[in-house]
Design a protein around this motif. Sequence first.
Motif, PDB file in Angstrom:
ATOM      1  N   LEU A   1      -0.583   1.262  13.587  1.00  0.00           N
ATOM      2  CA  LEU A   1      -1.417   1.416  12.385  1.00  0.00           C
ATOM      3  C   LEU A   1      -1.270   0.168  11.499  1.00  0.00           C
ATOM      4  O   LEU A   1      -0.150  -0.305  11.269  1.00  0.00           O
ATOM      5  CB  LEU A   1      -0.954   2.658  11.604  1.00  0.00           C
ATOM      6  CG  LEU A   1      -1.777   3.050  10.379  1.00  0.00           C
ATOM      7  CD1 LEU A   1      -3.185   3.493  10.781  1.00  0.00           C
ATOM      8  CD2 LEU A   1      -1.081   4.171   9.601  1.00  0.00           C
ATOM      9  N   ALA A   2      -2.397  -0.319  11.008  1.00  0.00           N
ATOM     10  CA  ALA A   2      -2.374  -1.512  10.152  1.00  0.00           C
ATOM     11  C   ALA A   2      -1.744  -1.191   8.796  1.00  0.00           C
ATOM     12  O   ALA A   2      -1.878  -0.078   8.281  1.00  0.00           O
ATOM     13  CB  ALA A   2      -3.795  -2.042   9.960  1.00  0.00           C
ATOM     14  N   ASP A   3      -1.099  -2.200   8.217  1.00  0.00           N
ATOM     15  CA  ASP A   3      -0.408  -2.028   6.940  1.00  0.00           C
ATOM     16  C   ASP A   3      -1.373  -1.535   5.851  1.00  0.00           C
ATOM     17  O   ASP A   3      -1.031  -0.657   5.052  1.00  0.00           O
ATOM     18  CB  ASP A   3       0.217  -3.371   6.538  1.00  0.00           C
ATOM     19  CG  ASP A   3       1.077  -3.238   5.294  1.00  0.00           C
ATOM     20  OD1 ASP A   3       2.229  -2.768   5.421  1.00  0.00           O
ATOM     21  OD2 ASP A   3       0.584  -3.570   4.195  1.00  0.00           O
ATOM     22  N   ASP A   4      -2.576  -2.072   5.842  1.00  0.00           N
ATOM     23  CA  ASP A   4      -3.542  -1.716   4.803  1.00  0.00           C
ATOM     24  C   ASP A   4      -3.939  -0.231   4.911  1.00  0.00           C
ATOM     25  O   ASP A   4      -4.034   0.468   3.895  1.00  0.00           O
ATOM     26  CB  ASP A   4      -4.784  -2.603   4.964  1.00  0.00           C
ATOM     27  CG  ASP A   4      -5.671  -2.510   3.732  1.00  0.00           C
ATOM     28  OD1 ASP A   4      -5.143  -2.685   2.622  1.00  0.00           O
ATOM     29  OD2 ASP A   4      -6.872  -2.232   3.910  1.00  0.00           O
ATOM     30  N   ASP A   5      -4.175   0.228   6.143  1.00  0.00           N
ATOM     31  CA  ASP A   5      -4.515   1.643   6.342  1.00  0.00           C
ATOM     32  C   ASP A   5      -3.355   2.535   5.898  1.00  0.00           C
ATOM     33  O   ASP A   5      -3.556   3.574   5.259  1.00  0.00           O
ATOM     34  CB  ASP A   5      -4.850   1.922   7.815  1.00  0.00           C
ATOM     35  CG  ASP A   5      -6.233   1.413   8.197  1.00  0.00           C
ATOM     36  OD1 ASP A   5      -7.000   1.023   7.288  1.00  0.00           O
ATOM     37  OD2 ASP A   5      -6.549   1.407   9.398  1.00  0.00           O
ATOM     38  N   TRP A   6      -2.144   2.137   6.262  1.00  0.00           N
ATOM     39  CA  TRP A   6      -0.957   2.907   5.888  1.00  0.00           C
ATOM     40  C   TRP A   6      -0.875   3.050   4.371  1.00  0.00           C
ATOM     41  O   TRP A   6      -0.653   4.143   3.842  1.00  0.00           O
ATOM     42  CB  TRP A   6       0.285   2.204   6.444  1.00  0.00           C
ATOM     43  CG  TRP A   6       1.592   2.786   6.003  1.00  0.00           C
ATOM     44  CD1 TRP A   6       2.075   4.023   6.300  1.00  0.00           C
ATOM     45  CD2 TRP A   6       2.578   2.152   5.191  1.00  0.00           C
ATOM     46  NE1 TRP A   6       3.313   4.200   5.730  1.00  0.00           N
ATOM     47  CE2 TRP A   6       3.649   3.057   5.043  1.00  0.00           C
ATOM     48  CE3 TRP A   6       2.669   0.885   4.583  1.00  0.00           C
ATOM     49  CZ2 TRP A   6       4.794   2.743   4.306  1.00  0.00           C
ATOM     50  CZ3 TRP A   6       3.815   0.581   3.865  1.00  0.00           C
ATOM     51  CH2 TRP A   6       4.865   1.504   3.723  1.00  0.00           C
ATOM     52  N   ARG A   7      -1.140   1.942   3.666  1.00  0.00           N
ATOM     53  CA  ARG A   7      -1.065   1.999   2.207  1.00  0.00           C
ATOM     54  C   ARG A   7      -2.139   2.927   1.628  1.00  0.00           C
ATOM     55  O   ARG A   7      -1.915   3.605   0.618  1.00  0.00           O
ATOM     56  CB  ARG A   7      -1.197   0.587   1.598  1.00  0.00           C
ATOM     57  CG  ARG A   7       0.040  -0.240   1.869  1.00  0.00           C
ATOM     58  CD  ARG A   7       0.035  -1.631   1.246  1.00  0.00           C
ATOM     59  NE  ARG A   7       1.145  -2.385   1.817  1.00  0.00           N
ATOM     60  CZ  ARG A   7       2.429  -2.236   1.424  1.00  0.00           C
ATOM     61  NH1 ARG A   7       2.724  -1.413   0.445  1.00  0.00           N
ATOM     62  NH2 ARG A   7       3.385  -2.919   2.021  1.00  0.00           N
ATOM     63  N   ARG A   8      -3.310   2.948   2.254  1.00  0.00           N
ATOM     64  CA  ARG A   8      -4.372   3.857   1.773  1.00  0.00           C
ATOM     65  C   ARG A   8      -3.937   5.317   1.923  1.00  0.00           C
ATOM     66  O   ARG A   8      -4.232   6.159   1.067  1.00  0.00           O
ATOM     67  CB  ARG A   8      -5.680   3.622   2.547  1.00  0.00           C
ATOM     68  CG  ARG A   8      -6.406   2.352   2.125  1.00  0.00           C
ATOM     69  CD  ARG A   8      -7.638   2.124   2.988  1.00  0.00           C
ATOM     70  NE  ARG A   8      -8.699   3.100   2.736  1.00  0.00           N
ATOM     71  CZ  ARG A   8      -9.783   3.243   3.522  1.00  0.00           C
ATOM     72  NH1 ARG A   8      -9.909   2.501   4.613  1.00  0.00           N
ATOM     73  NH2 ARG A   8     -10.717   4.138   3.221  1.00  0.00           N
ATOM     74  N   VAL A   9      -3.258   5.620   3.017  1.00  0.00           N
ATOM     75  CA  VAL A   9      -2.781   7.004   3.227  1.00  0.00           C
ATOM     76  C   VAL A   9      -1.848   7.419   2.089  1.00  0.00           C
ATOM     77  O   VAL A   9      -2.040   8.454   1.441  1.00  0.00           O
ATOM     78  CB  VAL A   9      -2.048   7.156   4.583  1.00  0.00           C
ATOM     79  CG1 VAL A   9      -1.479   8.574   4.735  1.00  0.00           C
ATOM     80  CG2 VAL A   9      -2.986   6.825   5.746  1.00  0.00           C
TER      81      VAL A   9
END
Lengths: 397, 397
Positions: free
Chosen positions: B308-316
């Motif tokens: 999982l990309a860092d940016d997606d993780w942060r959105r979660v």
Amino acid sequence: MSTAARATRLDAAFSLDYGYAVHFTRDAFDPANPVLVEALRADAADGVARVLPVVDSGLLEHHPDLPARLAAYAAHHADRIALAGEPVVLPGGEASKQDPRHVEEVLDAINDRAIDRHAYVLAIGGGAVVDAAGYAAGIAHRGVRLVRMPSTVLGQNDAGIGVKNGINAYGKKNFLGTFAPPVAVVNDERFLTTLSDEDWRSGTSEAVKVALLKDPAFFAELERIAPAIAARDLEAMGVLVRRCAELHIEHITGNGDPFELGSARPLDFGHWSAHKLEQLSHLRLRHGEAVAIGIALDSTYALLDGMLADDDWRRVLALFQALGLDLVAPELEDPALLAGLQEFREHLGGLLTVTLIDAIGSGVEVHEIDLGMMGQAITRLQAASAELDATRGTAKG
Amino acid sequence: MSTAARATRLDAAFSLDYGYAVHFTRDAFDPANPVLVEALRADAADGVARVLPVVDSGLLEHHPDLPARLAAYAAHHADRIALAGEPVVLPGGEASKQDPRHVEEVLDAINDRAIDRHAYVLAIGGGAVVDAAGYAAGIAHRGVRLVRMPSTVLGQNDAGIGVKNGINAYGKKNFLGTFAPPVAVVNDERFLTTLSDEDWRSGTSEAVKVALLKDPAFFAELERIAPAIAARDLEAMGVLVRRCAELHIEHITGNGDPFELGSARPLDFGHWSAHKLEQLSHLRLRHGEAVAIGIALDSTYALLDGMLADDDWRRVLALFQALGLDLVAPELEDPALLAGLQEFREHLGGLLTVTLIDAIGSGVEVHEIDLGMMGQAITRLQAASAELDATRGTAKG
């Protein structure tokens, strides 16, 4: 905004396919017999089916080597089967359905031995043990896999091959249960050889029932082979068991309502009183014995109602006699018997639907039962039974 | 004759069609609202549906007039509905699933009030009460009819609209239960207005979950409306509930395995740890709260695994924070947590299958979890949560 305008809906609709095989074999635990290993289909990564055996104590008495033979069978097929410990032993007969602790014993084992939704409960025994073990399997993890090995005539031709399980509660037969088709059924005729005479013959009444409802040729066949069955001929019994099982499977798969969502229960001929007679006798009467009396009673009601010809009625009574089954029991005179009709309606739900026959091989549904006439039917049946007893030996089989 | 030559088989095969409607309405007990009376389809001779109400004690506290309003509704529709007595009251929250006596209370009422297979249990309350009442309905008479009125966000968008029921046993979530589709579900948004803030927000985590697994546009929508939902905007919550319910129904009806016979459990994202966190917290954590933490944890595992990309993780993580949901709990440090993975495998059966995400809106199944990396994920999540807490207020919603 009005209430009606706000209301919206989603529709959930899906279909499910169900399927299982009923196998007929002899000596399923012979390591060379492939039926059981093929029934226990494994989809775990290692291809090994984990199996929790549940065994009937009455069966164990006659087959004390069963656990050892099962273990040897599993060892021979170790690449396909792994037993999850020793069998859980449940009491033979209705006792295993009467006390919820027996279901708990099976649930305890399912939990302790980590039986999951891809592992099996292998229920070996009479209809009641198979029902109780099947109920536990049906509710654990919302259903672990079940393979049934019914050991009685009744189990192999009826109770053990269908889609139901259940235990008794609140003094009512099968108050608790689920519809949960097994993965497979393995009918081993070897088990039939060690049945008591009572268990041997009591299982035949369900065959008489389906013949009366659906198959006049099968009824005539039963009249022909009844003396051999009464003499414990295994080949003759095999004919009865297999055809009866076949008619049951055809019924379940062909009637469009395998989980009994409608009010009809066409195979419950004679059963409203049979269930009650079993209770009133405190289980002295076996299910099959009670069913024979129930069918004889409802056939007599159909006679009095003008629905059934006298000759057909006499054939019904004569066949039960030839099979060694009693037509009456003292509990017929218990006033509580007729209350069974109301309980039966509740169990079905909605409308009372009772199946009678208007000829050999022809079931019909009725929605009204005249209690007065049912009382007369009891008296008439008692008289007929006494007459048949008096002439026993000269009556044709 | 050889064993193989003797073996014969019958094949039982049939299909069943299942269907039920999930209704969205406001004020279902308004006598002018037709939704409930139409959901309670009667096929008794008199056209009247007999209904046993089961009500959540927590809901009753906020709606003390519920029994009277339900009685008035039934009286207004006396030609269609007959209540079978006063409601059975079950304790709100997980308590009703923890103690089997609550199921017995419902079974007692089903027996005492002669609820048959054509009568209804009307289960009104949170997901746990609906699950426990539904389990009782599922096993009585092999299934009496069930209409669910889930009263929480979680119930209306997830737990209350599917095909399962269940209670806890042996310290395990839903150890006992059945698959038993309801006749109908009636989601009344009026119930949502009286939820505690904790219950309001905890139900949103299942919507985040299905958005993450299946619907990136829904996830973006949730990011947009999260502040309104956090401010208890009923219209915004309605959007969340309805789309989440829709995705769940699509999943159940469209995945080909509604009764979960396979190993996959694609909607159980974050749930192996959520189930365990609930237990370890002795139910201090609500299911939805535990699911938020579980999803945050498994998303962090996916990040560390490079999936999982860092940016997606942060959105979660940011979305859970915007909805007011915690990302961590002290129980994450309990060594027993990782034992939950084994229990989850057992419950599924066979192969371990855990669903992760490799992007917003894209679920993927994995069959191996590295316990060391999962330990690192816990540490990383705790650090990220602390950081977000430190910057709370400046973080974008």
